[in-house]
Write a protein that holds these residues in place. Structure first.
Motif, PDB file in Angstrom:
ATOM      1  N   THR A 107       0.824  -1.177   0.083  1.00  0.00           N
ATOM      2  CA  THR A 107       0.017  -0.069   0.059  1.00  0.00           C
ATOM      3  C   THR A 107       0.832   1.271  -0.047  1.00  0.00           C
ATOM      4  N   ALA A 108       2.268   1.175  -0.357  1.00  0.00           N
ATOM      5  CA  ALA A 108       3.070   2.256  -0.359  1.00  0.00           C
ATOM      6  C   ALA A 108       2.844   3.461  -1.076  1.00  0.00           C
ATOM      7  N   ALA A 109       2.112   3.220  -2.400  1.00  0.00           N
ATOM      8  CA  ALA A 109       1.821   4.293  -3.301  1.00  0.00           C
ATOM      9  C   ALA A 109       0.460   4.625  -2.862  1.00  0.00           C
ATOM     10  N   TYR A 110      -0.510   4.087  -2.299  1.00  0.00           N
ATOM     11  CA  TYR A 110      -1.687   4.809  -1.621  1.00  0.00           C
ATOM     12  C   TYR A 110      -1.475   5.593  -0.495  1.00  0.00           C
ATOM     13  N   CYS A 111      -0.525   5.130   0.250  1.00  0.00           N
ATOM     14  CA  CYS A 111       0.005   5.985   1.293  1.00  0.00           C
ATOM     15  C   CYS A 111       0.615   7.258   1.001  1.00  0.00           C
ATOM     16  N   ASP A 112       1.395   7.242  -0.178  1.00  0.00           N
ATOM     17  CA  ASP A 112       1.807   8.278  -0.710  1.00  0.00           C
ATOM     18  C   ASP A 112       0.681   9.382  -1.369  1.00  0.00           C
ATOM     19  N   GLN A 113      -0.233   8.750  -1.711  1.00  0.00           N
ATOM     20  CA  GLN A 113      -1.487   9.466  -2.157  1.00  0.00           C
ATOM     21  C   GLN A 113      -2.194  10.160  -1.129  1.00  0.00           C
ATOM     22  N   LEU A 114      -2.515   9.601   0.287  1.00  0.00           N
ATOM     23  CA  LEU A 114      -2.695  10.159   1.444  1.00  0.00           C
ATOM     24  C   LEU A 114      -2.013  11.256   1.785  1.00  0.00           C
ATOM     25  N   LYS A 115      -0.609  11.467   1.616  1.00  0.00           N
ATOM     26  CA  LYS A 115       0.386  12.055   2.163  1.00  0.00           C
ATOM     27  C   LYS A 115       0.092  13.601   1.112  1.00  0.00           C
ATOM     28  N   ALA A 116       0.030  13.266  -0.300  1.00  0.00           N
ATOM     29  CA  ALA A 116      -0.202  14.158  -1.224  1.00  0.00           C
ATOM     30  C   ALA A 116      -1.559  14.966  -1.089  1.00  0.00           C
ATOM     31  N   LEU A 117      -2.344  14.387  -0.425  1.00  0.00           N
ATOM     32  CA  LEU A 117      -3.723  14.971  -0.365  1.00  0.00           C
ATOM     33  C   LEU A 117      -3.835  15.861   1.083  1.00  0.00           C
ATOM     34  N   GLY A 118      -2.685  15.742   1.924  1.00  0.00           N
ATOM     35  CA  GLY A 118      -2.641  16.589   2.898  1.00  0.00           C
ATOM     36  C   GLY A 118      -3.115  16.035   4.226  1.00  0.00           C
ATOM     37  N   HIS A 119      -3.223  14.706   4.271  1.00  0.00           N
ATOM     38  CA  HIS A 119      -3.727  14.051   5.388  1.00  0.00           C
ATOM     39  C   HIS A 119      -2.621  13.873   6.737  1.00  0.00           C
ATOM     40  N   GLU A 120      -1.462  13.971   6.410  1.00  0.00           N
ATOM     41  CA  GLU A 120      -0.457  13.482   7.300  1.00  0.00           C
ATOM     42  C   GLU A 120      -0.797  13.827   8.637  1.00  0.00           C
ATOM     43  N   ASP A 199     -12.246   6.266  14.952  1.00  0.00           N
ATOM     44  CA  ASP A 199     -12.350   7.641  14.657  1.00  0.00           C
ATOM     45  C   ASP A 199     -13.200   7.861  13.400  1.00  0.00           C
ATOM     46  N   GLU A 200     -14.456   8.361  13.149  1.00  0.00           N
ATOM     47  CA  GLU A 200     -15.299   8.465  11.773  1.00  0.00           C
ATOM     48  C   GLU A 200     -14.585   9.178  10.960  1.00  0.00           C
ATOM     49  N   GLU A 201     -13.636  10.205  11.224  1.00  0.00           N
ATOM     50  CA  GLU A 201     -13.248  10.810  10.162  1.00  0.00           C
ATOM     51  C   GLU A 201     -12.098  10.130   9.360  1.00  0.00           C
ATOM     52  N   LEU A 202     -11.340   9.439  10.423  1.00  0.00           N
ATOM     53  CA  LEU A 202     -10.243   8.478   9.770  1.00  0.00           C
ATOM     54  C   LEU A 202     -11.095   7.325   9.131  1.00  0.00           C
ATOM     55  N   LEU A 203     -12.068   6.826   9.497  1.00  0.00           N
ATOM     56  CA  LEU A 203     -12.621   5.551   8.807  1.00  0.00           C
ATOM     57  C   LEU A 203     -13.109   6.217   7.424  1.00  0.00           C
ATOM     58  N   ASN A 204     -13.700   7.574   7.354  1.00  0.00           N
ATOM     59  CA  ASN A 204     -14.153   8.020   6.052  1.00  0.00           C
ATOM     60  C   ASN A 204     -13.037   8.290   5.077  1.00  0.00           C
ATOM     61  N   VAL A 205     -11.987   8.543   5.619  1.00  0.00           N
ATOM     62  CA  VAL A 205     -10.780   9.003   4.716  1.00  0.00           C
ATOM     63  C   VAL A 205     -10.065   7.502   4.176  1.00  0.00           C
ATOM     64  N   LEU A 206     -10.182   6.655   4.715  1.00  0.00           N
ATOM     65  CA  LEU A 206      -9.873   5.129   4.340  1.00  0.00           C
ATOM     66  C   LEU A 206     -10.927   4.363   3.802  1.00  0.00           C
ATOM     67  N   ASN A 207     -12.114   4.917   4.004  1.00  0.00           N
ATOM     68  CA  ASN A 207     -13.205   4.226   3.259  1.00  0.00           C
ATOM     69  C   ASN A 207     -13.584   2.771   4.114  1.00  0.00           C
ATOM     70  N   VAL A 208     -13.407   2.654   5.346  1.00  0.00           N
ATOM     71  CA  VAL A 208     -13.338   1.616   6.087  1.00  0.00           C
ATOM     72  C   VAL A 208     -14.993   1.764   6.966  1.00  0.00           C
ATOM     73  N   PRO A 209     -15.637   0.395   6.753  1.00  0.00           N
ATOM     74  CA  PRO A 209     -17.049   0.580   7.466  1.00  0.00           C
ATOM     75  C   PRO A 209     -16.717   0.162   8.852  1.00  0.00           C
ATOM     76  N   ARG A 210     -17.535   0.824   9.807  1.00  0.00           N
ATOM     77  CA  ARG A 210     -17.562   0.746  11.243  1.00  0.00           C
ATOM     78  C   ARG A 210     -17.782  -0.813  11.541  1.00  0.00           C
ATOM     79  N   SER A 211     -18.630  -1.503  10.564  1.00  0.00           N
ATOM     80  CA  SER A 211     -19.025  -2.907  10.895  1.00  0.00           C
ATOM     81  C   SER A 211     -18.235  -3.914  11.004  1.00  0.00           C
TER      82      SER A 211
END
Length: 501
Positions: A107-120, A199-211
């Protein structure tokens, strides 16, 4: 009350089970290696069913070795390789894919995308972690995105996510419990270490359902009991902690300012910072140390990627030794490193650099340099990298160590331990019981059922085997540290230099 505590220590390359008595002494150990799966470069997987079968088999073996019956076990404590990610079907209990191991980089490339989007800063502020494939959250997203119908099943509540502790407890209780503890939750990129909730905000960023998420519990309580028919009697499951936190607890590093270093393939240094999380400005991780008795303790953690692996490279790559234990006498055959410094950045540099483009180098070679000088430099590199992390901890936490407690395979190397004490200027202390990871899990389980009455009792049980006192002057220490830092500077930022050229 039954006489013993059983610790299940589920590691990266093997599953182990250890039986401890009331004095914290190890009475029996069983260990079984399991398959490492490498589907492509940078990917590392395990078979969850093999993790389970190996773990249950060593549990039975550890009891059989000293003729114990399951009714002799007062409780089970679990410690585990952290961040390794498993998703399974709640109905069938079958994993939807192999476990994705903490070492995996898919998931290295996806992590780079998250950083580029300013989520760090968002992730660091809430979780205490950096965005990196090391942690569970991006692995979980990959599984939900890549496995057929995984998202649809997750949305219907049919899938369960867990780190290895959650998987083992699901299996031990025949699906009754889907839980984790705060230490493992704090390594997922999904858990807010301040609110102590997903954390709801982090779940939304990573698109992970709470269920899909497990319930987060403390590190020491009676969670439930082993399923009927599994052991012949139902045993309370009463302690959970990720491996490095468990090792800190096993070292009785229970007060702010106490630290331990586990010397294995890499090094993991954990500093207890007390009941408030300490943000790092030097690229360390802020993590939960443990949660028990309605109290959460926090820690700063720094990881050294290559420690004992540098000695393995001397053995397997260079062939200068045949067996790892030969490195100490070879290194002792010269009075010092002869000006040779070895920076083992084979897979980049970990904390406090986090430089994935750095590559290894041996510097300061002359015609007088020998394999003994290189061997000594390899051992010294382990201590220097650990000192880099501890220096960063001092700056972040404004806490000065009074001593460093050590464990792990390379802690048996007296030359390395003495050099570590000299570099740090504080005593390095090796305990009598070096199986501190399993011991920490046992302590957490025993506290929950009253087998041990208090943390103070655990502090009393800890015993030193050997203390290594500093023997050099501040001037000598500063000279060695400066030479090391110059060597590190030569291997840093390799990618930038390549682009410039």
């Amino acid at each position: 009350m039954p006489q013993y505590i059983l610790a299940l220590d589920q590691g990266t390359t093997s599953s182990r089970a250890i039986v401890f008595n009331h004095q914290g002494e190890q009475l029996s150990i069983a260990q079984k290696e399991f398959t490492q799966i490498f589907p492509q470069p940078g990917w590392v997987e395990h078979d969850p069913d093999e993790i389970w079968s190996s773990q249950i088999s060593v549990a039975n073996e550890a009891l059989a070795r000293i003729n114990l019956r399951t009714r002799d076990i007062a409780a089970i404590g679990i410690t585990n390789q952290r961040e390794t990610t498993i998703v399974w079907d709640r109905v069938t209990g079958k994993p939807i894919h192999n476990a994705i191991v903490w070492q995996d980089r898919r998931t290295a490339a996806y992590c780079d995308q998250l950083k580029a989007l300013g989520h760090e800063s968002l992730f660091q502020d809430k979780t205490g972690l950096i965005i990196d494939p090391y942690f569970s959250g991006t692995k979980l997203k990959w599984l939900l995105d890549q496995m057929p119908e995984a998202r649809e099943k997750a949305d219907r509540g049919e899938l369960a996510f867990g780190t290895v502790d959650s998987w083992l407890i699901w299996k031990l209780t025949d699906g009754e419990l889907h839980i984790t503890d705060a230490t493992n939750a704090s390594r997922t990129l999904l858990f807010n270490i301040h609110t102590q909730e997903w954390d709801e905000e982090l779940l939304n960023v990573l698109n992970v359902p709470r269920s899909v998420l497990p319930e987060v519990r403390s590190s020491s309580e009676v969670y439930g009991y082993t399923a009927e028919g599994l052991f012949g009697t139902q045993i309370p499951i009463a302690g959970i902690a990720g491996d490095q936190q468990a090792a800190s607890f096993g070292q009785a590093s229970l007060q702010p300012g106490m630290a331990k270093n586990t010397y294995g393939t890499g090094c993991f240094i954990v500093l207890n910072t007390g009941n408030k999380p300490t943000p790092s400005h030097h690229k360390l991780l802020t993590t939960i140390a443990w949660r028990l008795n309605n109290r959460t303790d926090y820690a700063l953690e720094g990881s050294v990627f290559i420690a004992g692996a540098a000695v393995q490279w001397l053995r397997d790559g260079l062939g200068v030794i045949r067996y790892s234990h030969e490195v100490e006498p070879l290194a002792r055959s010269v009075p010092d490193n002869g000006g040779v410094y070895f920076v083992p950045a084979f897979v980049g540099l970990g904390a406090p650099y986090w430089d994935s483009y750095a590559r290894g180098a041996i510097v300061g070679l002359t015609r007088g340099s020998t394999s003994a000088h290189i061997a000594r430099a390899a051992l010294e590199s382990i201590a220097h990298q650990s000192a880099d992390v501890i220096d960063a901890m001092h700056q972040d936490a404004n806490l000065q160590l009074s001593e460093l407690r050590v464990d792990g395979g390379a802690s048996s190397n007296d030359l390395l331990m003495q050099f570590q004490a000299d570099l740090l200027g504080v005593p390095v202390v090796r305990p009598k019981v070096t199986e501190t990871t399993a011991l920490g899990a046992a302590y957490l389980a025993g506290l929950a059922i009253g087998y041990w009455q208090s943390e103070a009792e655990i502090v009393q049980l800890w015993q030193a085997d050997q203390r290594f006192e500093p023997t050099i002057t501040t001037e000598q220490r500063n000279e060695w540290r400066s030479a090391w830092q110059q060597a590190v500077a030569q291997v840093r930022h390799q990618e930038e230099q390549r682009i410039e050229n």
